[in-house]
Design a protein around this motif. Structure first.
Motif, PDB file in Angstrom:
ATOM      1  N   ARG A 155       0.833  -1.214   0.000  1.00  0.00           N
ATOM      2  CA  ARG A 155       0.000   0.000   0.000  1.00  0.00           C
ATOM      3  C   ARG A 155       0.861   1.256   0.000  1.00  0.00           C
ATOM      4  NH1 ARG A 155      -2.506   4.119   0.270  1.00  0.00           N
ATOM      5  NH2 ARG A 155      -4.434   4.626   1.376  1.00  0.00           N
ATOM      6  N   LEU A 156       2.048   1.175   0.627  1.00  0.00           N
ATOM      7  CA  LEU A 156       2.959   2.312   0.691  1.00  0.00           C
ATOM      8  C   LEU A 156       3.938   2.355  -0.477  1.00  0.00           C
ATOM      9  CD1 LEU A 156       3.795   2.210   4.522  1.00  0.00           C
ATOM     10  CD2 LEU A 156       2.075   3.624   3.369  1.00  0.00           C
ATOM     11  N   GLY A 157       3.800   1.415  -1.415  1.00  0.00           N
ATOM     12  CA  GLY A 157       4.651   1.401  -2.594  1.00  0.00           C
ATOM     13  C   GLY A 157       5.997   0.740  -2.396  1.00  0.00           C
ATOM     14  N   LEU A 158       6.141  -0.093  -1.345  1.00  0.00           N
ATOM     15  CA  LEU A 158       7.441  -0.677  -1.015  1.00  0.00           C
ATOM     16  C   LEU A 158       7.459  -2.201  -1.085  1.00  0.00           C
ATOM     17  CD1 LEU A 158       8.350   1.632   1.998  1.00  0.00           C
ATOM     18  CD2 LEU A 158       9.415   1.609  -0.254  1.00  0.00           C
ATOM     19  N   GLY A 159       6.392  -2.791  -1.577  1.00  0.00           N
ATOM     20  CA  GLY A 159       6.296  -4.242  -1.577  1.00  0.00           C
ATOM     21  C   GLY A 159       7.370  -4.919  -2.409  1.00  0.00           C
ATOM     22  N   GLU A 160       7.616  -4.417  -3.621  1.00  0.00           N
ATOM     23  CA  GLU A 160       8.614  -5.053  -4.490  1.00  0.00           C
ATOM     24  C   GLU A 160      10.007  -4.972  -3.880  1.00  0.00           C
ATOM     25  OE1 GLU A 160       8.586  -3.753  -8.490  1.00  0.00           O
ATOM     26  OE2 GLU A 160       6.439  -4.145  -8.809  1.00  0.00           O
ATOM     27  N   GLU A 161      10.353  -3.826  -3.320  1.00  0.00           N
ATOM     28  CA  GLU A 161      11.676  -3.697  -2.713  1.00  0.00           C
ATOM     29  C   GLU A 161      11.797  -4.607  -1.493  1.00  0.00           C
ATOM     30  OE1 GLU A 161      14.860  -0.371  -1.082  1.00  0.00           O
ATOM     31  OE2 GLU A 161      12.876   0.266  -1.763  1.00  0.00           O
ATOM     32  N   LEU A 162      10.723  -4.719  -0.711  1.00  0.00           N
ATOM     33  CA  LEU A 162      10.737  -5.629   0.432  1.00  0.00           C
ATOM     34  C   LEU A 162      11.091  -7.040  -0.025  1.00  0.00           C
ATOM     35  CD1 LEU A 162       9.922  -6.198   3.498  1.00  0.00           C
ATOM     36  CD2 LEU A 162       7.744  -6.967   2.512  1.00  0.00           C
ATOM     37  N   ARG A 163      10.463  -7.512  -1.047  1.00  0.00           N
ATOM     38  CA  ARG A 163      10.678  -8.890  -1.490  1.00  0.00           C
ATOM     39  C   ARG A 163      12.076  -9.101  -2.051  1.00  0.00           C
ATOM     40  NH1 ARG A 163       5.436  -7.308  -2.132  1.00  0.00           N
ATOM     41  NH2 ARG A 163       3.964  -8.631  -0.996  1.00  0.00           N
ATOM     42  N   ARG A 164      12.684  -8.060  -2.577  1.00  0.00           N
ATOM     43  CA  ARG A 164      14.063  -8.182  -3.055  1.00  0.00           C
ATOM     44  C   ARG A 164      15.050  -8.312  -1.902  1.00  0.00           C
ATOM     45  NH1 ARG A 164      12.600  -3.993  -6.718  1.00  0.00           N
ATOM     46  NH2 ARG A 164      13.705  -2.457  -5.436  1.00  0.00           N
ATOM     47  N   ARG A 165      14.716  -7.733  -0.783  1.00  0.00           N
ATOM     48  CA  ARG A 165      15.663  -7.661   0.326  1.00  0.00           C
ATOM     49  C   ARG A 165      15.516  -8.810   1.333  1.00  0.00           C
ATOM     50  NH1 ARG A 165      17.708  -2.323   2.118  1.00  0.00           N
ATOM     51  NH2 ARG A 165      17.419  -0.784   0.458  1.00  0.00           N
ATOM     52  N   THR A 166      14.500  -9.618   1.233  1.00  0.00           N
ATOM     53  CA  THR A 166      14.141 -10.540   2.302  1.00  0.00           C
ATOM     54  C   THR A 166      14.361 -11.997   1.938  1.00  0.00           C
ATOM     55  OG1 THR A 166      11.846 -10.461   1.517  1.00  0.00           O
ATOM     56  CG2 THR A 166      12.437  -8.995   3.343  1.00  0.00           C
ATOM     57  N   VAL A 167      14.292 -12.841   2.966  1.00  0.00           N
ATOM     58  CA  VAL A 167      14.278 -14.287   2.776  1.00  0.00           C
ATOM     59  C   VAL A 167      13.021 -14.840   3.440  1.00  0.00           C
ATOM     60  CG1 VAL A 167      16.777 -14.546   2.622  1.00  0.00           C
ATOM     61  CG2 VAL A 167      15.681 -14.641   4.853  1.00  0.00           C
ATOM     62  N   PRO A 168      12.408 -15.867   2.841  1.00  0.00           N
ATOM     63  CA  PRO A 168      11.208 -16.447   3.446  1.00  0.00           C
ATOM     64  C   PRO A 168      11.559 -17.291   4.677  1.00  0.00           C
ATOM     65  CG  PRO A 168      11.802 -17.652   1.464  1.00  0.00           C
ATOM     66  CD  PRO A 168      12.731 -16.480   1.534  1.00  0.00           C
ATOM     67  N   TYR A 169      10.652 -17.299   5.625  1.00  0.00           N
ATOM     68  CA  TYR A 169      10.814 -18.084   6.861  1.00  0.00           C
ATOM     69  C   TYR A 169       9.638 -19.048   6.918  1.00  0.00           C
ATOM     70  CZ  TYR A 169      11.921 -18.781  11.872  1.00  0.00           C
ATOM     71  OH  TYR A 169      12.277 -19.298  13.103  1.00  0.00           O
ATOM     72  N   ARG A 170       9.906 -20.330   6.628  1.00  0.00           N
ATOM     73  CA  ARG A 170       8.818 -21.279   6.439  1.00  0.00           C
ATOM     74  C   ARG A 170       8.808 -22.419   7.457  1.00  0.00           C
ATOM     75  NH1 ARG A 170       9.370 -20.214   0.475  1.00  0.00           N
ATOM     76  NH2 ARG A 170       7.263 -19.599  -0.189  1.00  0.00           N
ATOM     77  N   ASP A 171       9.953 -22.796   7.969  1.00  0.00           N
ATOM     78  CA  ASP A 171      10.018 -23.981   8.820  1.00  0.00           C
ATOM     79  C   ASP A 171      10.841 -23.689  10.067  1.00  0.00           C
ATOM     80  OD1 ASP A 171       8.682 -26.109   7.141  1.00  0.00           O
ATOM     81  OD2 ASP A 171      10.223 -25.425   5.740  1.00  0.00           O
ATOM     82  N   ALA A 172      10.270 -23.966  11.228  1.00  0.00           N
ATOM     83  CA  ALA A 172      10.987 -23.754  12.481  1.00  0.00           C
ATOM     84  C   ALA A 172      10.327 -24.566  13.584  1.00  0.00           C
ATOM     85  CB  ALA A 172      10.998 -22.275  12.858  1.00  0.00           C
ATOM     86  N   LEU A 173      11.139 -25.047  14.503  1.00  0.00           N
ATOM     87  CA  LEU A 173      10.669 -25.881  15.608  1.00  0.00           C
ATOM     88  C   LEU A 173      10.764 -25.142  16.930  1.00  0.00           C
ATOM     89  CD1 LEU A 173      12.420 -29.297  14.826  1.00  0.00           C
ATOM     90  CD2 LEU A 173      10.057 -28.646  14.300  1.00  0.00           C
ATOM     91  N   ILE A 174       9.909 -25.544  17.866  1.00  0.00           N
ATOM     92  CA  ILE A 174      10.072 -25.199  19.277  1.00  0.00           C
ATOM     93  C   ILE A 174      10.590 -26.451  19.966  1.00  0.00           C
ATOM     94  CG2 ILE A 174       8.934 -24.439  21.382  1.00  0.00           C
ATOM     95  CD1 ILE A 174       6.812 -23.131  19.630  1.00  0.00           C
ATOM     96  N   ARG A 175      11.708 -26.299  20.698  1.00  0.00           N
ATOM     97  CA  ARG A 175      12.345 -27.466  21.318  1.00  0.00           C
ATOM     98  C   ARG A 175      12.633 -27.212  22.793  1.00  0.00           C
ATOM     99  NH1 ARG A 175      17.147 -29.024  17.164  1.00  0.00           N
ATOM    100  NH2 ARG A 175      17.360 -26.748  16.984  1.00  0.00           N
ATOM    101  N   THR A 176      12.935 -28.297  23.500  1.00  0.00           N
ATOM    102  CA  THR A 176      13.393 -28.202  24.880  1.00  0.00           C
ATOM    103  C   THR A 176      14.891 -27.933  24.884  1.00  0.00           C
ATOM    104  OG1 THR A 176      14.006 -30.533  25.086  1.00  0.00           O
ATOM    105  CG2 THR A 176      11.683 -29.961  25.498  1.00  0.00           C
TER     106      THR A 176
ATOM    107  N   GLY B 242      -1.375 -16.167   2.292  1.00  0.00           N
ATOM    108  CA  GLY B 242      -0.989 -16.243   0.890  1.00  0.00           C
ATOM    109  C   GLY B 242       0.460 -15.904   0.622  1.00  0.00           C
ATOM    110  N   SER B 243       1.253 -15.760   1.682  1.00  0.00           N
ATOM    111  CA  SER B 243       2.674 -15.442   1.521  1.00  0.00           C
ATOM    112  C   SER B 243       3.401 -15.888   2.781  1.00  0.00           C
ATOM    113  CB  SER B 243       2.852 -13.930   1.322  1.00  0.00           C
ATOM    114  OG  SER B 243       4.222 -13.581   1.313  1.00  0.00           O
ATOM    115  N   PRO B 244       4.662 -16.315   2.655  1.00  0.00           N
ATOM    116  CA  PRO B 244       5.410 -16.670   3.863  1.00  0.00           C
ATOM    117  C   PRO B 244       5.807 -15.423   4.646  1.00  0.00           C
ATOM    118  CG  PRO B 244       6.848 -16.760   1.960  1.00  0.00           C
ATOM    119  CD  PRO B 244       5.462 -16.507   1.430  1.00  0.00           C
ATOM    120  N   VAL B 245       6.122 -15.616   5.902  1.00  0.00           N
ATOM    121  CA  VAL B 245       6.772 -14.559   6.664  1.00  0.00           C
ATOM    122  C   VAL B 245       8.097 -14.231   5.976  1.00  0.00           C
ATOM    123  CG1 VAL B 245       7.838 -13.962   8.883  1.00  0.00           C
ATOM    124  CG2 VAL B 245       5.692 -15.262   8.831  1.00  0.00           C
ATOM    125  N   LEU B 246       8.394 -12.953   5.811  1.00  0.00           N
ATOM    126  CA  LEU B 246       9.632 -12.516   5.163  1.00  0.00           C
ATOM    127  C   LEU B 246      10.532 -11.874   6.201  1.00  0.00           C
ATOM    128  CD1 LEU B 246       8.200 -10.951   1.880  1.00  0.00           C
ATOM    129  CD2 LEU B 246       9.139 -13.255   2.209  1.00  0.00           C
TER     130      LEU B 246
END
Length: 349
Positions: free
Chosen positions: A56-77, A96-100
């Protein structure tokens, strides 16, 4: 009316709000009390709704260029036994999109570049916030946990409440085999991606208010925990590690607005970092304020638009404050594992 706005605070919420208002046609001035804009920090997880706010602020494309997706992570003891998955896949399905993942430094660079010709006055201490609303058509308090704007304009304003937790943050020079959080009594350790080639770590430890532990004491707390936690802390540098006491606000505000004054980000709804939602909620605030009319004819037009902003943002943000407070308490307990795991299943995507 000239549609002039003053924003107090040049953090994520303040800069994003400046971008949104300027795009909507407002004349914007940003006031920052520090001599320079502070962009330090480690990783931020940008969720799908906050990604939409940056679109909405016009920064979505630049955000996606700068980021990595975070898709898999565990909680452990502490011994490495799996407790649960972090709900990253569920967030992706719903949104509809991974955490970036992005560093705060990189996000601030994006925002500062997009602010463009907006006037930013650094080294400006606000001694009398009340005069601001007499000189501008809109005042936005984006001045954080100890907001001077909130204290000046809002009756019975909430105050910072210490959570009992100190957060440590840093960046490590190697990529681990997996990401996630490790929960033990009174303390949590997390490892996440940050940006391409960079890995973020954080620790949240129960600490009496005012007590300043050393990095060696932090290492001792996590001695014997599963790999790679000891290695991460062994490589940590005292000069670059960040340490902060964690607060939220209590009691909650009855409104985020009064007259032609609005609060965004931590000034409105400071929360513990357990859900990783602070920056996301500030971006959502900014995108919502961008819907203000570009040419209000009377102060009443501004007040009506701000009440719509409050109706849109206050309850969702305050709900997350409460959920984050509970997660902070549950993540570090050796008991109540059933309640803790049940809460994981209802966390918003």
């Amino acid at each position: 009316m000239k549609a002039t706005a003053v924003i107090v605070g040049a953090g994520i919420g303040g800069l994003a709000t400046a971008i949104g208002l300027r795009t909507a046609g407002w004349e914007v001035t940003v006031l920052e009390r520090w001599p320079r804009i502070v962009s330090a920090g480690t990783a931020l997880g940008i969720r799908p709704d906050a990604q939409a706010a940056l679109d909405r602020l016009g920064l979505g494309e630049e955000l996606r260029r700068r980021t990595v997706p975070y898709r898999d992570a565990l909680i452990r003891t502490p011994h490495g036994r799996r407790l649960a998955d972090l709900p990253l896949r569920r967030i992706e399905r719903r949104g509809g999109s991974p955490v970036l993942m992005i560093s705060r430094v990189s996000l601030m660079e994006m925002l500062l570049r997009a602010v463009g010709e907006t006037t930013i006055r650094t080294g400006t201490q606000i001694t009398d916030p009340v005069t601001l609303h007499e000189e501008h058509d809109l005042v936005v308090g984006a001045d954080g946990l100890r907001s001077a704007v909130r204290a000046a304009y809002f009756d019975a304003a909430p105050r910072p409440r210490y959570s009992g937790i100190v957060a440590w943050r840093g960046v490590t020079g190697f990529e681990p085999s997996g990401f996630g959080e490790t929960w033990g009594p009174g303390q949590v350790f997390g490892i996440t991606p940050q940006e391409p080639g960079s890995t973020n770590w954080y620790a949240a430890v129960a600490t009496p208010q005012g007590r300043r532990e050393s990095l060696d004491e932090l290492r001792a707390r996590f001695a014997g925990w599963h790999d790679p936690i000891p290695r991460v802390l062994a490589e940590a540098d005292e000069e670059t590690v960040l340490r902060h006491e964690i607060h939220d606000l209590s009691p909650r505000l009855r409104s985020f607005v009064t007259g032609n004054v609005a609060l965004v980000g931590d000034a409105a709804h400071a929360m513990t970092p357990s859900l990783g939602q602070g920056a996301c909620q500030a971006l959502l605030d900014a995108a919502a304020l961008a819907d203000l009319p570009a040419a209000p004819r009377t102060p009443a037009d501004v007040a009506i638009a701000l009440r719509a902003y409050d109706a849109r943002r206050r309850r969702p943000a305050q709900r997350l404050v409460t959920m984050s407070r509970w997660m902070t308490r549950l993540a570090g307990t050796g008991r109540l594992s059933g309640a803790r795991n049940a809460l994981l299943q209802v966390l918003p995507g």
